[in-house]
Enzyme design. Sequence first.
Site, short mmCIF file in Angstrom:
data_model
loop_
_atom_site.label_atom_id
_atom_site.label_comp_id
_atom_site.label_asym_id
_atom_site.label_seq_id
_atom_site.Cartn_x
_atom_site.Cartn_y
_atom_site.Cartn_z
N GLU A 1 6.75 -10.90 83.99
CA GLU A 1 5.38 -11.01 84.66
C GLU A 1 5.15 -9.93 86.06
OE1 GLU A 1 6.17 -14.70 82.27
OE2 GLU A 1 7.27 -13.47 83.81
N TRP B 1 33.03 -1.95 49.29
CA TRP B 1 31.89 -2.41 49.80
C TRP B 1 30.97 -2.90 48.88
CZ3 TRP B 1 32.47 -3.77 54.63
CH2 TRP B 1 33.32 -3.07 55.79
N ARG C 1 24.72 -9.22 64.51
CA ARG C 1 25.89 -9.80 65.41
C ARG C 1 25.74 -9.54 67.00
NH1 ARG C 1 31.09 -7.06 62.22
NH2 ARG C 1 31.05 -8.53 60.43
N ASP D 1 40.25 -10.57 54.32
CA ASP D 1 39.47 -9.37 54.94
C ASP D 1 40.25 -8.60 55.95
OD1 ASP D 1 37.96 -9.58 52.51
OD2 ASP D 1 36.41 -10.61 53.61
N GLU E 1 29.38 -15.75 58.76
CA GLU E 1 29.71 -14.71 57.69
C GLU E 1 31.09 -15.46 57.05
OE1 GLU E 1 29.66 -10.57 58.88
OE2 GLU E 1 29.01 -10.98 60.75
N GLY F 1 32.22 -18.88 50.23
CA GLY F 1 31.14 -19.79 49.51
C GLY F 1 31.69 -21.03 49.93
N ALA G 1 30.37 -21.90 53.48
CA ALA G 1 28.95 -21.79 53.26
C ALA G 1 28.36 -23.07 52.85
CB ALA G 1 28.51 -20.50 52.31
#
Length: 598
Positions: A80, A207, A221, A237, A325, A328, A331
């Site tokens: 503002e 990929w 991210r 990974d 990230e 399964g 998640a």
Amino acid sequence: MALFSLKAYGPSLICMASFKNHNNGTCALDSAYIRRAAEIADKSAGFTSPHPNFGCVLATASGNIVGEGFLYAQGTKPAEVQAVEAASEHCYGGTAYLNMEPGDCHGDHTAVSALVQGGVKRVVIGMRHPLSHLRGNAVRALRSQGVQVYVLGEDLKSKLTEEAQKACFHVNAPLIFRAASQLPFSVLKFAMTLDGKIATSSGHAAWISSKQSRNLVFELRGRSDAVIVGGNTVRRDNPRLTARHGGEHMPVRIVLSQTLDLPEEANLWDMSEVSTIVVTQRGARRSFQKLLTSKGVEVVEFDILNPRDVMEYFHDRGYLSILWECGGTLAASAISSGVIHKVYAFVAPKIIGGKGAPSPVGELGMVEMSQALDLIDVCYNQIGPDMLISGFLQPIPDLTPVIPSVDETFAIDPTVSPYESSIIFFYKTWDPYGAFSNFSPHPIQMPDGNGDYATWLSVEHYYQAHKFVGVNDPFAHKCVERIKSAKSPEEAARIGRLMQRQRPDLVRPDWDNMKIEVMYRALKCKFSIYPHLNNMLISTSGSVLVEASPHDLFWGGGRDGEGLNYLGRLLMQLRSEFLGESSSSDNDESSGLTSLHP
């Protein structure tokens, strides 16, 4: 990128002054400029955390935009104020459009004052503040000064107002969900093939998605406080989980592992750029915990490791937005625990097959399609060759003001107050007593080595810079200047902590013996030059002050009260000095503050 710019919520802004005398035209103008305020507010996403994203658009009575501004980070110039300064005399009699009600939680009402002093006649707000102890404060303050205030959609609803409200919601979804659920806003991200696989049967996954999609993940991210992975991801990974988007904000990396069956060497154990927290079950591989600790990795233990307890813990640490990230199995556990609020699914036009190839979400126990979880407010975006499908897993929280409000209840029964307690906790600057924090945006003036006075934007700026003051090294001098010019207390802390990790040789040799004295000097200056802060501190007389950081065991109280709470102790010492107290109990309380160190 367009996905985050909120341009999808309406056409490009045009001058709509010809409609200003008609209800529909006024609604269209208000909605368009509120969308614009939300769009510019989004420019600071990732830098304001854990605070809201604010944008302000100033328009003349004829509908021409004459000033804009957005809050870069807490402690910097409010949106503002920027807009009023840009508009100058042209804002007199005009309208201010704000994507969210100002917080003004520090007693100085900077945003409200700027609009009033600038002569703004009318204010349109996209949404009320989601935090209950701040909701309605700025609206009442503006109206008490004779300013007309309209909250979009509360009097008149239309498709245009709904689209504008949606834009305001999206730009501050993390804070809204956090306030409603008492959990950090959690986003589950995964990339899969057209046949629903996240890796081949052998586990190879690089990929699946395109380079364009991966660049978008880096941006995701950069808008998050932390990134979470499971042990399988670390083993398979060996990720770095850095933002790599060109900005200065790097999310903390969190690893959830029940057994700590993790490699001794991993990219996540490199703490030179950003810190890593490993969360595990109590007692798991004590020797490996010691190894991680020796590398600078923080280890947090839980009696039983489950996503909800972990998210409640990181909520208490002040985290606003977390990106998952993970594989399964984790998640599925996170979804079952009800901690995932939004999903980003990148679908690549590839087919790899494989009966044993993993899918993005593991077993949820569903046996009929009627049990399937439906996404809400689904969006489809083509990212290079991939399709991004995104949507919310949980309904948008209802931000309708609570009736009766805290103020109304207090007016009926003054003994009812949500803030009365023999122990007063403070942590983030949005708390009712958040101004006690060393991160609160209150500039201080402190003497420099030449006898002159220098201005520091916050106590945290002063504290972090003085890690390197007096060191005879040109790079140490640059560190001090970088910290001093940091745009926010959070940014000053990031710079100071990072340099302390990367270049411990630049830290002054007496720092451990001086840090309490440095903090005390800065706090005394702050509470001496701001009368409302002094009054707030004195008003807590008789209460124990506890800095409620669950992870800072030196300045804070710690998660289970095991911290030394030096910030709270210094404030109590200052309070005692301001009150002129000299009782032996207070002397005992403050004695040794400059000599005790962990």
